[in-house]
Scaffold this motif. Structure first.
Motif, PDB file in Angstrom:
ATOM      1  N   LEU A 261       0.836  -1.199   0.000  1.00 26.67           N
ATOM      2  CA  LEU A 261       0.000   0.000   0.000  1.00 26.67           C
ATOM      3  C   LEU A 261       0.874   1.253   0.000  1.00 26.67           C
ATOM      4  CD1 LEU A 261      -2.636  -1.127   2.676  1.00 26.67           C
ATOM      5  CD2 LEU A 261      -2.842  -1.257   0.192  1.00 26.67           C
ATOM      6  N   ASP A 262       0.402   2.302  -0.673  1.00 23.60           N
ATOM      7  CA  ASP A 262       1.161   3.552  -0.679  1.00 23.60           C
ATOM      8  C   ASP A 262       0.443   4.681   0.060  1.00 23.60           C
ATOM      9  OD1 ASP A 262      -0.862   4.240  -2.441  1.00 23.60           O
ATOM     10  OD2 ASP A 262       0.434   4.395  -4.197  1.00 23.60           O
ATOM     11  N   ALA A 263      -0.711   4.390   0.671  1.00 26.36           N
ATOM     12  CA  ALA A 263      -1.452   5.415   1.410  1.00 26.36           C
ATOM     13  C   ALA A 263      -2.443   4.750   2.356  1.00 26.36           C
ATOM     14  CB  ALA A 263      -2.192   6.347   0.451  1.00 26.36           C
ATOM     15  N   VAL A 264      -2.904   5.530   3.340  1.00 27.90           N
ATOM     16  CA  VAL A 264      -3.900   5.023   4.286  1.00 27.90           C
ATOM     17  C   VAL A 264      -4.800   6.162   4.740  1.00 27.90           C
ATOM     18  CG1 VAL A 264      -2.321   5.329   6.257  1.00 27.90           C
ATOM     19  CG2 VAL A 264      -4.249   3.736   6.441  1.00 27.90           C
ATOM     20  N   PHE A 265      -6.096   5.874   4.807  1.00 27.39           N
ATOM     21  CA  PHE A 265      -7.066   6.784   5.419  1.00 27.39           C
ATOM     22  C   PHE A 265      -7.456   6.171   6.746  1.00 27.39           C
ATOM     23  CE2 PHE A 265     -11.763   8.014   5.656  1.00 27.39           C
ATOM     24  CZ  PHE A 265     -11.502   9.162   6.388  1.00 27.39           C
TER      25      PHE A 265
ATOM     26  N   LEU B 130       4.669   3.382  12.008  1.00 33.98           N
ATOM     27  CA  LEU B 130       5.317   3.270  10.698  1.00 33.98           C
ATOM     28  C   LEU B 130       6.711   3.899  10.728  1.00 33.98           C
ATOM     29  CD1 LEU B 130       2.290   4.092   8.366  1.00 33.98           C
ATOM     30  CD2 LEU B 130       3.485   1.889   8.517  1.00 33.98           C
ATOM     31  N   GLN B 131       6.823   5.052  11.378  1.00 32.40           N
ATOM     32  CA  GLN B 131       8.137   5.698  11.471  1.00 32.40           C
ATOM     33  C   GLN B 131       9.101   4.858  12.305  1.00 32.40           C
ATOM     34  OE1 GLN B 131       6.634   9.500  12.907  1.00 32.40           O
ATOM     35  NE2 GLN B 131       7.220  10.503  10.998  1.00 32.40           N
ATOM     36  N   ASP B 132       8.604   4.277  13.390  1.00 30.67           N
ATOM     37  CA  ASP B 132       9.455   3.417  14.217  1.00 30.67           C
ATOM     38  C   ASP B 132       9.939   2.203  13.431  1.00 30.67           C
ATOM     39  OD1 ASP B 132       9.190   5.104  16.357  1.00 30.67           O
ATOM     40  OD2 ASP B 132       7.688   3.889  17.398  1.00 30.67           O
ATOM     41  N   ALA B 133       9.120   1.761  12.460  1.00 30.03           N
ATOM     42  CA  ALA B 133       9.500   0.596  11.646  1.00 30.03           C
ATOM     43  C   ALA B 133      10.372   0.990  10.459  1.00 30.03           C
ATOM     44  CB  ALA B 133       8.248  -0.122  11.159  1.00 30.03           C
ATOM     45  N   GLY B 134      10.710   2.285  10.342  1.00 28.28           N
ATOM     46  CA  GLY B 134      11.621   2.730   9.308  1.00 28.28           C
ATOM     47  C   GLY B 134      10.977   3.181   8.017  1.00 28.28           C
ATOM     48  N   HIS B 135       9.658   3.392   8.017  1.00 28.37           N
ATOM     49  CA  HIS B 135       8.964   3.816   6.803  1.00 28.37           C
ATOM     50  C   HIS B 135       8.934   5.339   6.710  1.00 28.37           C
ATOM     51  CE1 HIS B 135       7.591  -0.251   5.922  1.00 28.37           C
ATOM     52  NE2 HIS B 135       7.217  -0.368   7.196  1.00 28.37           N
ATOM     53  N   ALA B 136       9.126   5.859   5.518  1.00 29.94           N
ATOM     54  CA  ALA B 136       8.974   7.294   5.280  1.00 29.94           C
ATOM     55  C   ALA B 136       7.493   7.623   5.083  1.00 29.94           C
ATOM     56  CB  ALA B 136       9.768   7.705   4.049  1.00 29.94           C
ATOM     57  N   LEU B 137       7.127   8.862   5.433  1.00 32.44           N
ATOM     58  CA  LEU B 137       5.734   9.289   5.320  1.00 32.44           C
ATOM     59  C   LEU B 137       5.618  10.510   4.426  1.00 32.44           C
ATOM     60  CD1 LEU B 137       4.614   9.050   9.075  1.00 32.44           C
ATOM     61  CD2 LEU B 137       4.405   7.296   7.293  1.00 32.44           C
ATOM     62  N   GLY B 138       4.423  10.719   3.903  1.00 28.67           N
ATOM     63  CA  GLY B 138       4.120  11.939   3.173  1.00 28.67           C
ATOM     64  C   GLY B 138       4.829  12.037   1.838  1.00 28.67           C
ATOM     65  N   THR B 139       5.385  13.208   1.560  1.00 30.01           N
ATOM     66  CA  THR B 139       5.979  13.489   0.249  1.00 30.01           C
ATOM     67  C   THR B 139       7.427  13.038   0.129  1.00 30.01           C
ATOM     68  OG1 THR B 139       6.567  15.716   1.013  1.00 30.01           O
ATOM     69  CG2 THR B 139       4.459  15.468  -0.122  1.00 30.01           C
ATOM     70  N   ALA B 140       7.972  12.451   1.184  1.00 33.74           N
ATOM     71  CA  ALA B 140       9.344  11.932   1.103  1.00 33.74           C
ATOM     72  C   ALA B 140       9.395  10.842   0.031  1.00 33.74           C
ATOM     73  CB  ALA B 140       9.766  11.362   2.452  1.00 33.74           C
ATOM     74  N   PRO B 141      10.587  10.566  -0.521  1.00 34.57           N
ATOM     75  CA  PRO B 141      10.687   9.493  -1.515  1.00 34.57           C
ATOM     76  C   PRO B 141      10.092   8.187  -0.989  1.00 34.57           C
ATOM     77  CG  PRO B 141      12.727  10.737  -1.418  1.00 34.57           C
ATOM     78  CD  PRO B 141      11.874  11.230  -0.293  1.00 34.57           C
ATOM     79  N   ASP B 142       9.193   7.632  -1.773  1.00 40.63           N
ATOM     80  CA  ASP B 142       8.491   6.404  -1.374  1.00 40.63           C
ATOM     81  C   ASP B 142       7.703   6.587  -0.077  1.00 40.63           C
ATOM     82  OD1 ASP B 142       9.546   4.999  -3.587  1.00 40.63           O
ATOM     83  OD2 ASP B 142      11.399   4.642  -2.469  1.00 40.63           O
ATOM     84  N   GLY B 143       7.327   7.837   0.224  1.00 42.04           N
ATOM     85  CA  GLY B 143       6.587   8.093   1.461  1.00 42.04           C
ATOM     86  C   GLY B 143       5.165   7.567   1.398  1.00 42.04           C
ATOM     87  N   ILE B 144       4.689   7.081   2.532  1.00 44.29           N
ATOM     88  CA  ILE B 144       3.312   6.586   2.651  1.00 44.29           C
ATOM     89  C   ILE B 144       2.401   7.778   2.958  1.00 44.29           C
ATOM     90  CG2 ILE B 144       1.755   5.069   3.942  1.00 44.29           C
ATOM     91  CD1 ILE B 144       4.352   3.449   4.687  1.00 44.29           C
ATOM     92  N   GLY B 145       1.372   7.966   2.167  1.00 44.52           N
ATOM     93  CA  GLY B 145       0.422   9.041   2.427  1.00 44.52           C
ATOM     94  C   GLY B 145      -0.531   8.666   3.548  1.00 44.52           C
ATOM     95  N   VAL B 146      -0.736   9.573   4.496  1.00 46.62           N
ATOM     96  CA  VAL B 146      -1.616   9.313   5.632  1.00 46.62           C
ATOM     97  C   VAL B 146      -2.621  10.454   5.765  1.00 46.62           C
ATOM     98  CG1 VAL B 146      -1.784   8.865   8.116  1.00 46.62           C
ATOM     99  CG2 VAL B 146       0.249   8.102   6.832  1.00 46.62           C
TER     100      VAL B 146
ATOM    101  N   ALA C 191      -5.377  19.840   3.686  1.00 51.34           N
ATOM    102  CA  ALA C 191      -4.140  19.247   3.164  1.00 51.34           C
ATOM    103  C   ALA C 191      -2.921  19.792   3.900  1.00 51.34           C
ATOM    104  CB  ALA C 191      -4.021  19.526   1.671  1.00 51.34           C
ATOM    105  N   ARG C 192      -2.110  18.850   4.426  1.00 46.53           N
ATOM    106  CA  ARG C 192      -0.835  19.224   5.053  1.00 46.53           C
ATOM    107  C   ARG C 192       0.260  18.333   4.454  1.00 46.53           C
ATOM    108  NH1 ARG C 192      -4.262  19.381   9.974  1.00 46.53           N
ATOM    109  NH2 ARG C 192      -4.938  21.547  10.223  1.00 46.53           N
ATOM    110  N   ASP C 193       1.205  17.889   5.262  1.00 50.30           N
ATOM    111  CA  ASP C 193       2.393  17.235   4.711  1.00 50.30           C
ATOM    112  C   ASP C 193       2.327  15.715   4.666  1.00 50.30           C
ATOM    113  OD1 ASP C 193       3.510  19.818   4.660  1.00 50.30           O
ATOM    114  OD2 ASP C 193       4.131  19.620   6.756  1.00 50.30           O
ATOM    115  N   SER C 194       1.430  15.104   5.473  1.00 55.78           N
ATOM    116  CA  SER C 194       1.474  13.639   5.594  1.00 55.78           C
ATOM    117  C   SER C 194       0.815  12.930   4.429  1.00 55.78           C
ATOM    118  CB  SER C 194       0.790  13.196   6.897  1.00 55.78           C
ATOM    119  OG  SER C 194      -0.625  13.384   6.794  1.00 55.78           O
ATOM    120  N   GLY C 195      -0.026  13.657   3.700  1.00 55.49           N
ATOM    121  CA  GLY C 195      -0.739  12.985   2.610  1.00 55.49           C
ATOM    122  C   GLY C 195      -0.909  13.868   1.422  1.00 55.49           C
TER     123      GLY C 195
END
Length: 351
Positions: free
Chosen positions: A257-261, A275-291, A347-351
């Motif tokens: 998945l690349d995003a979550v509502f 997700l951050q604790d598990a090493g995943h990037a969020l938002g607009t970062a490269p390969d970031g997960i949209g939240v 709209a902010r930075d996480s998604g």
């Protein structure tokens, strides 16, 4: 030999509350005069000095008018009952608290008393009987399945002038306050899709009592995704615990998945941290997960990345109070749907 814990005087009787007759004797006036003064009907009937005497006597004796008896005498109840069943989890969180404060203040200004009542939601007729015992002028069910036709009919027969439920769906014979959770999901889904997200998870809370809000939100995301043949929407169960969030974060690479509502901002923030604790990037970062969350809580703006959210644009509580007052005064008004508000993405930075 009697125990030292035994009260030699025996059980103590419950104090008898002071009556309006006692207030009348203390003030040297009739009971009718006491009723006029303490029920706000003294204008043009009772002089200012006498009103002051009655109020002073009532304060000295600790007298408080009996709401149910006053309603019966007036022929119209003064209680507006908000039904929030004790056996379901609160669905509105801080939004409900804020709404309740403004709504209660507005109704108080119109001469009503707000009573928050918990009754089992599994038995609509039993719940309606419990509510009817208080002889409310109006009943609003906000965090519960709507009452059925028999429950609404019982309330109306018992003297309740207006029955309002949170919808959809609408309850037969009742007015409906519409805040369509499907719209929240559709707004979140459309936002993520417009950002190029195509594999969207939707959080369904594991806690009981929230499915009737979470399921329409899931359906809303799916309706937004229907216009994109390459889009995938997947429901995800999550409990509001760190352990549950850590488990979901650990399984994330396999979900693709690349995003979550999330159901709301609390679930969103919990999952973001995991997700951050598990090493995943969020938002607009490269390969970031949209939240995307919901409710627009202040704490979400303090996170990094700042949380994108779906905010409910609720009409002012004063307008809802005025609607309730109008329906109480015109009990024969045909049941209708009344829009409570809409949803908009912040709209902010996480998604």
């Amino acid at each position: 030999m009697p125990s030292s814990m035994t009260d030699p005087a025996g059980p103590r009787a419950t104090p008898t509350p002071p009556t309006s007759a006692a207030v009348a004797r203390r003030a040297g006036v009739s009971r009718a005069t006491v009723s006029y003064v303490l029920n706000g009907q003294a204008a043009g009937r009772v002089g200012e000095r006498t009103q002051a005497k009655v109020r002073a006597a009532a304060e000295e004796l600790g007298y408080v008018p009996h709401a149910a008896a006053r309603s019966l005498r007036a022929g119209r109840g003064s209680i507006v009952l908000l039904a929030a069943p004790a056996d379901t989890a609160p669905a509105f969180g801080s939004l409900f608290t804020s709404f309740l404060a403004g709504f209660q203040t507005a109704l108080h200004g119109l001469g009503y008393t707000v009573v928050l009542h918990g009754a089992p939601a599994a038995a609509p007729l039993a719940a309606a009987r419990a509510w009817a015992e208080l002889r409310p002028a109006a009943v609003l069910t906000l965090d519960a399945p709507p009452p059925d036709a028999a429950a609404v009919a019982l309330l109306r027969r018992s003297g309740t002038a207006a029955v309002l439920t949170h919808g959809p769906p609408a309850a037969p014979g009742a007015h409906t306050l519409l805040l369509d959770q499907h719209e929240a999901g559709r707004a979140a889904g459309a936002h993520l899709l417009a950002r190029g997200r195509r594999r969207i998870g939707v959080i369904r809370p594991a806690e009981p009592g929230l499915a009737r809000f979470a399921d329409p939100r899931l359906a809303g995301v799916r309706s937004a995704a229907a216009a994109h043949p390459d889009a995938v929407v997947r429901p995800l169960d999550l409990a509001l615990t760190e352990h549950s969030a850590a488990q979901l974060a650990a399984a994330w690479p396999d979900l693709g998945l690349d995003a979550v509502f999330a159901y709301n901002d609390e679930y969103a923030m919990l999952l973001m941290r995991a997700l951050q604790d598990a090493g995943h990037a969020l938002g607009t970062a490269p390969d970031g997960i949209g939240v995307v969350g919901a409710d627009d809580l202040l704490l979400g703006r303090l996170l990094r990345p700042r949380l994108t959210t779906v905010r409910a644009e609720i009409i002012p509580p004063e307008r809802i109070a005025a609607l309730v007052d109008r329906l109480i005064r015109t009990p024969d008004t045909a049941p209708a749907a009344h829009r409570l508000g809409t949803f908009a993405v912040v709209a902010r930075d996480s998604g």
